[in-house]
Design a protein around this motif. Structure first.
Motif, PDB file in Angstrom:
ATOM      1  N   THR A  18       0.977  -1.433  -0.090  1.00  0.00           N
ATOM      2  CA  THR A  18       0.184   0.049   0.149  1.00  0.00           C
ATOM      3  C   THR A  18       0.874   1.270   0.033  1.00  0.00           C
ATOM      4  N   ALA A  19       0.106   2.284  -0.421  1.00  0.00           N
ATOM      5  CA  ALA A  19       0.893   3.756  -0.240  1.00  0.00           C
ATOM      6  C   ALA A  19       0.042   4.622   0.666  1.00  0.00           C
ATOM      7  N   HIS A  20       0.575   5.418   1.345  1.00  0.00           N
ATOM      8  CA  HIS A  20      -0.108   6.303   2.264  1.00  0.00           C
ATOM      9  C   HIS A  20       0.433   7.805   2.263  1.00  0.00           C
ATOM     10  N   ASP A  21      -0.493   8.765   2.404  1.00  0.00           N
ATOM     11  CA  ASP A  21       0.135  10.178   2.580  1.00  0.00           C
ATOM     12  C   ASP A  21       0.031  10.134   4.014  1.00  0.00           C
ATOM     13  N   LEU A  22       1.026  10.818   4.698  1.00  0.00           N
ATOM     14  CA  LEU A  22       0.812  10.874   6.211  1.00  0.00           C
ATOM     15  C   LEU A  22       1.836  12.303   6.572  1.00  0.00           C
ATOM     16  N   THR A  23       1.611  12.697   7.713  1.00  0.00           N
ATOM     17  CA  THR A  23       2.340  13.846   8.252  1.00  0.00           C
ATOM     18  C   THR A  23       3.178  13.305   9.552  1.00  0.00           C
ATOM     19  N   VAL A  24       4.425  13.587   9.600  1.00  0.00           N
ATOM     20  CA  VAL A  24       5.304  12.984  10.525  1.00  0.00           C
ATOM     21  C   VAL A  24       4.880  13.551  11.947  1.00  0.00           C
ATOM     22  N   ARG A  25       4.948  12.941  12.903  1.00  0.00           N
ATOM     23  CA  ARG A  25       4.683  13.585  14.195  1.00  0.00           C
ATOM     24  C   ARG A  25       5.934  14.571  14.633  1.00  0.00           C
ATOM     25  N   GLU A  26       5.579  15.489  15.615  1.00  0.00           N
ATOM     26  CA  GLU A  26       6.558  16.209  16.222  1.00  0.00           C
ATOM     27  C   GLU A  26       7.567  15.589  17.235  1.00  0.00           C
ATOM     28  N   ARG A  27       8.882  15.879  17.018  1.00  0.00           N
ATOM     29  CA  ARG A  27       9.906  15.328  17.927  1.00  0.00           C
ATOM     30  C   ARG A  27       9.565  16.107  19.297  1.00  0.00           C
ATOM     31  N   ASP A  28      10.409  15.018  20.291  1.00  0.00           N
ATOM     32  CA  ASP A  28      10.180  15.404  21.640  1.00  0.00           C
ATOM     33  C   ASP A  28      11.353  16.360  21.995  1.00  0.00           C
ATOM     34  N   ALA A  29      12.437  15.867  21.493  1.00  0.00           N
ATOM     35  CA  ALA A  29      13.767  16.652  21.669  1.00  0.00           C
ATOM     36  C   ALA A  29      13.928  17.827  20.573  1.00  0.00           C
ATOM     37  N   PRO A  30      14.813  18.757  20.552  1.00  0.00           N
ATOM     38  CA  PRO A  30      14.977  19.781  19.912  1.00  0.00           C
ATOM     39  C   PRO A  30      15.399  19.203  18.533  1.00  0.00           C
ATOM     40  N   HIS A  31      15.243  19.505  17.429  1.00  0.00           N
ATOM     41  CA  HIS A  31      15.812  19.059  16.233  1.00  0.00           C
ATOM     42  C   HIS A  31      17.113  19.790  15.944  1.00  0.00           C
ATOM     43  N   GLY A  32      18.282  18.965  15.715  1.00  0.00           N
ATOM     44  CA  GLY A  32      19.642  19.356  15.766  1.00  0.00           C
ATOM     45  C   GLY A  32      20.034  19.549  14.116  1.00  0.00           C
ATOM     46  N   GLY A  33      18.902  19.303  13.138  1.00  0.00           N
ATOM     47  CA  GLY A  33      19.391  19.251  11.799  1.00  0.00           C
ATOM     48  C   GLY A  33      18.824  20.644  11.140  1.00  0.00           C
ATOM     49  N   ARG A  34      18.317  21.261  12.014  1.00  0.00           N
ATOM     50  CA  ARG A  34      17.926  22.875  11.262  1.00  0.00           C
ATOM     51  C   ARG A  34      19.202  23.557  10.665  1.00  0.00           C
ATOM     52  N   SER A  35      18.853  24.347   9.686  1.00  0.00           N
ATOM     53  CA  SER A  35      20.037  25.349   9.245  1.00  0.00           C
ATOM     54  C   SER A  35      20.120  26.443  10.097  1.00  0.00           C
ATOM     55  N   ARG A  36      21.255  27.015   9.993  1.00  0.00           N
ATOM     56  CA  ARG A  36      21.653  28.289  10.833  1.00  0.00           C
ATOM     57  C   ARG A  36      21.079  29.562   9.835  1.00  0.00           C
ATOM     58  N   THR A  37      20.603  30.418  10.638  1.00  0.00           N
ATOM     59  CA  THR A  37      19.983  31.729  10.157  1.00  0.00           C
ATOM     60  C   THR A  37      20.646  33.039  10.696  1.00  0.00           C
TER      61      THR A  37
END
Length: 333
Positions: free
Chosen positions: A312-331
């Motif tokens: 099967t194939a499904h559309d979904l939205t991934v849940r929010e993480r509990d820990a801060p995401h360390g993969g964000r780009s710097r701004t």
């Protein structure tokens, strides 16, 4: 909860992943990933689409689940926040020289095994299990080939990833994050190959009472190196010993075809490069939409999930993480 990766109505641990997404954007039933058996998963998406975030969601869930353990190879320092929310350890990798097979030493140091220097390096790796012992072996060969092999070994020593005080790759009580940020590509390849071989050997010999998972971010950076034979073995022969592998990449077109075709679970975030979409289309099952580019989501965090167990194939939205995401780009701000 709908469980991905299960072909029948069985019990067992589940890794919470997110919720189904309707065409109007509304959210439905919760979705999880089966953790009762081994899987080969692929998480893809262009930069900023949620690929690394999804890997973090799985890592958090694994840290809270009994009966499994996990090691995360983190080349971008995106998972160092895991201990803020779940049982996890972050460490710089230290591996024994003997963790690499002789052929891998030649590949990591880019010395063809059929050359005199490569043959000597192969012999040194076969005879010795530490860098010092390998150097001692090569010291007896005061030739051009011997000097070339010693110079290559000196380069490997400068990476500071080899040592007798090795990092325990598998912690049965928590997730282990190997902080590989800043390592040269050959050093990252050496660490990743040692991880694949260590986990496979421990699982195949029955030394593990839990099912191991290996999570590798930015997989495209090492799949054309000495890592690939170890990864291919996990993907093609890891089911029997119970090993799960999750590869995450923004460039699926740069992966070997087997890395895509062997996946029983595909989480596809936004992709726009034609070669990356083509790489998926050549290996996806017939029950997927014919025009994959039109089926891929546009918003960060949304994904098209292909579950080969349920076909099967499904559309979904991934849940929010509990820990801060360390993969964000710097701004700037």
């Amino acid at each position: 909860m709908h469980v991905l990766g299960r072909s029948s109505d069985t019990d067992g641990p589940v890794l919470p992943l997110g919720r189904f997404r309707a065409p109007d954007g509304s959210h439905g039933v919760r979705v999880g990933v089966d953790a009762n058996g081994p899987h080969a998963a692929l998480v893809v998406g262009k930069r900023g689409s949620g690929k690394t975030y999804t890997l973090g969601v799985l890592a958090e869930a694994l840290a809270r689940t009994d009966g499994v353990t996990a090691v995360v190879v983190d080349p971008m320092r995106a998972f160092t926040t895991l201990p803020d929310a779940v049982p996890a350890t972050v460490t710089r990798p230290r591996i024994p020289a003997g963790a690499l097979p002789p052929r891998a030493w030649c590949d990591v140091l880019s010395i063809p095994s059929h050359t005199p220097a490569g043959a000597l390096l192969w012999q040194a790796a076969a005879e010795a299990k530490t860098l010092d012992a390998m150097r001692d072996f090569l010291a007896a060969h005061d030739t051009t080939a011997g000097r070339a092999a010693r110079n290559a070994l000196a380069l490997a020593d400068s990476w500071n990833v080899f040592g007798e005080q090795r990092t325990e790759v598998l912690d049965l009580d928590r997730v282990t994050v190997l902080d590989c940020a800043g390592l040269p590509r050959p050093a990252l390849a050496a660490v990743t190959r040692a991880v694949t071989d260590t986990v496979y050997d421990a699982a195949i010999t029955g030394r593990l009472d839990v099912l191991p998972w290996i999570l590798l971010d930015e997989a495209h950076a090492v799949t054309d190196t000495a890592v690939w034979p170890g990864l291919r073995r996990l993907l093609t022969r890891g089911r029997k010993p119970g090993i799960s592998t999750v590869l995450a990449t923004q460039r699926p077109g740069a992966l070997p075809p087997e890395a895509v075709s062997q996946a029983d679970l595909l989480v596809a975030h936004r992709l726009t490069a034609r070669d990356d979409i083509d790489a998926l289309e050549t290996a996806i099952p017939t029950y997927l939409p014919a025009a994959l580019a039109d089926a891929l989501p546009r918003n960060p965090g949304d994904a098209l999930v292909v579950d080969d167990a349920g076909e099967t194939a499904h559309d979904l939205t991934v849940r929010e993480r509990d820990a801060p995401h360390g993969g964000r780009s710097r701004t700037v701000t």
